[in-house]
Design a protein around this motif. Structure first.
Motif, PDB file in Angstrom:
ATOM      1  N   ASP A 208      51.099  22.013  12.554  1.00 32.28           N
ATOM      2  CA  ASP A 208      50.875  20.940  13.526  1.00 32.28           C
ATOM      3  C   ASP A 208      51.627  21.153  14.829  1.00 32.28           C
ATOM      4  N   VAL A 302      44.225  17.106  16.169  1.00 40.53           N
ATOM      5  CA  VAL A 302      44.440  16.619  14.810  1.00 40.53           C
ATOM      6  C   VAL A 302      43.081  16.566  14.124  1.00 40.53           C
ATOM      7  N   HIS A 325      51.044  16.980  10.912  1.00 47.89           N
ATOM      8  CA  HIS A 325      50.698  15.863  11.782  1.00 47.89           C
ATOM      9  C   HIS A 325      51.251  14.567  11.183  1.00 47.89           C
ATOM     10  N   TRP A 326      50.379  13.632  10.759  1.00 47.90           N
ATOM     11  CA  TRP A 326      50.867  12.342  10.268  1.00 47.90           C
ATOM     12  C   TRP A 326      50.946  12.277   8.742  1.00 47.90           C
TER      13      TRP A 326
END
Length: 447
Positions: A208, A302, A325-326
């Motif tokens: 990421d 993303v 990422h998340w």
């Protein structure tokens, strides 16, 4: 201009965690800058917790992050467009010196700059990387960063696939991002030979962080599931442009690995994964080739479906390898060991050629290793699937929360409703550690 290698004599970070945190300035911008610049993850984590205890609203911390001033460190002129830093890099709990060359492209530029971060071969140095990539970087307006890896095992054996290598590379990148206004959505990773192995390896494991990957005469690697193997994690970078450059004589294992990697990436939907063979380095790095403008204009993105294979190279689980990422895999089933090498009937194994054996082992690991995937169907609603993952978390920015008071997570046949709690500590932990001005998580869901 030649420069001697910096001294590698390690020094312990000065002061205790308590004293470093106690000295954090009073005002939010200065305090946040001081926390970001602490030398180790442990100190930064402690500082984030301490800052979260202050009576400062989340909105004020978010504003402070956008106002963070760049650092200034003494440097020397290397050539007309390049400066040389001897930076303090915190690696494996000690501080060492590292040479970092930074070349600024000619012409005026307003706003954050895209960055090309390049690594040299084992027998080279940063100045070699600088000469190799400078024409491309200048043509496309890229800040060019070329550290010198002075760690002796690398200079003898090449990219190590060890924690010290990852930490040194990350520290060098962090140093430059704190001294230059870098567009963190346009950081590209490149390298030649040992540096090419690094570009594949770090690009895959830290999926990421980079907008694009540009390895030259390097390859990903299939080893055991517990150290240098990284091909099993390729699914994580299916959305990242990868242009693998090659020229000259190459080892068969490297050829097979790159070909297999490109095949796997395309199977997972990669739209810009290429092996590009050239007659020479001069041909490969010709700035007039038609593909360069689009490649260097790439921005970090993303994907709709996030996939993460927690890196099992080192136990216990290393936290920086769990984030995508998340989505972050926190722990996996420790007993879910992968028998390696797999038991394959001799008659079947004999029928496979070398590329076939590589493909078999690669797929075997991909099918057996712990894995988690997550997607956001709409803000506030998430679907999660896993194999051997025992805990994970979702990191959510304001625009990912939706309009309800809860976040819905569908996982293992259950629909879970988790209350939304906006938290300065969640934001501070992430920002202080990763210094990411683009993604600002303010809430988390842990399961």
């Amino acid at each position: 201009m030649a420069a001697s290698l910096p001294s590698l004599a390690p020094q312990e970070p000065s002061g205790s965690a308590e004293s470093a945190v106690a000295r954090l300035p009073k005002y939010p911008v200065a305090a946040l800058a001081a926390a970001v610049d602490l030398p180790t993850h442990q100190l930064r984590a402690a500082a984030a917790v301490e800052l979260a205890k202050r009576s400062v609203p989340l909105k004020q911390w978010l504003a402070a992050a956008k106002s963070l001033p760049l650092r200034k460190t003494e440097s020397e002129r290397f050539d007309d467009d390049t400066v040389r830093y001897v930076a303090n890099l915190a690696v494996m709990g000690a501080v060492t010196k590292g040479e970092i060359l930074v070349r600024t492209p000619p012409g005026k530029h307003v706003g954050p700059r895209p960055l090309l971060f390049c690594w040299h071969p084992a027998d080279g140095r940063g100045a070699d990387s600088l000469r190799m990539w400078a024409t491309l970087a200048d043509r496309y307006g890229l800040l060019l960063v070329a550290p010198t890896e002075a760690y002796e095992p690398y200079r003898k054996q090449g990219w190590s696939y060890h924690p010290d290598g990852y930490e040194r590379m990350q520290e060098a990148l962090r140093f430059v991002r704190r001294h230059y206004d870098v567009d963190e959505d346009r950081i590209m990773l490149a390298g030649l030979r040992g540096g090419g192995h690094m570009a594949w390896d770090v690009g895959i494991r830290f999926a990421d962080q980079f907008a694009a990957i540009l390895p030259a005469n390097g390859s990903p690697r299939l080893g055991t599931p517990f150290r240098d193997s990284n091909m099993a994690y390729l699914e994580s970078i299916a959305h990242v442009p990868v242009h693998s450059l090659h020229w000259g004589k190459q080892e068969d294992a490297q050829v097979h690995s790159v070909n297999r990697a490109i095949e796997v990436l395309r199977r997972f939907g990669a739209k810009d994964a290429k092996r590009l063979d050239h007659l020479s380095q001069l041909d490969a790095l010709n700035p007039n080739l038609p593909g360069w403008p689009a490649f260097f204009a790439t921005r970090r993105s993303v994907p709709k479906l996030l996939v993460k294979f927690p890196d099992r190279a080192w136990t216990p689980h290393r936290r920086e390898f769990g984030r995508h990422h998340w989505l972050e895999a926190l722990t996996y089933k420790y007993g879910a060991l992968v028998p390696f090498p797999p038991k394959v009937p001799a008659s079947k194994w004999r029928k496979l050629d070398e590329p076939g054996r590589l493909a078999y082992l690669d797929q075997y690991l991909r099918d057996m290793l712990p894995r988690i995937e997550a997607s956001m169907s709409e803000p506030g609603i998430f679907e999660v699937k896993d194999r051997h993952i025992t805990s994970f978390r979702l990191l959510l920015s304001e625009d990912m929360l939706g309009t309800k008071k809860t976040v819905v997570v569908r996982w293992r046949g259950r629909t879970l409703h988790k209350p939304i709690v906006r938290s300065a500590e969640v934001f501070l932990r992430e920002f202080v550690e990763r210094f990411d001005r683009t993604f600002s998580p303010i809430a988390e869901v842990r399961l």
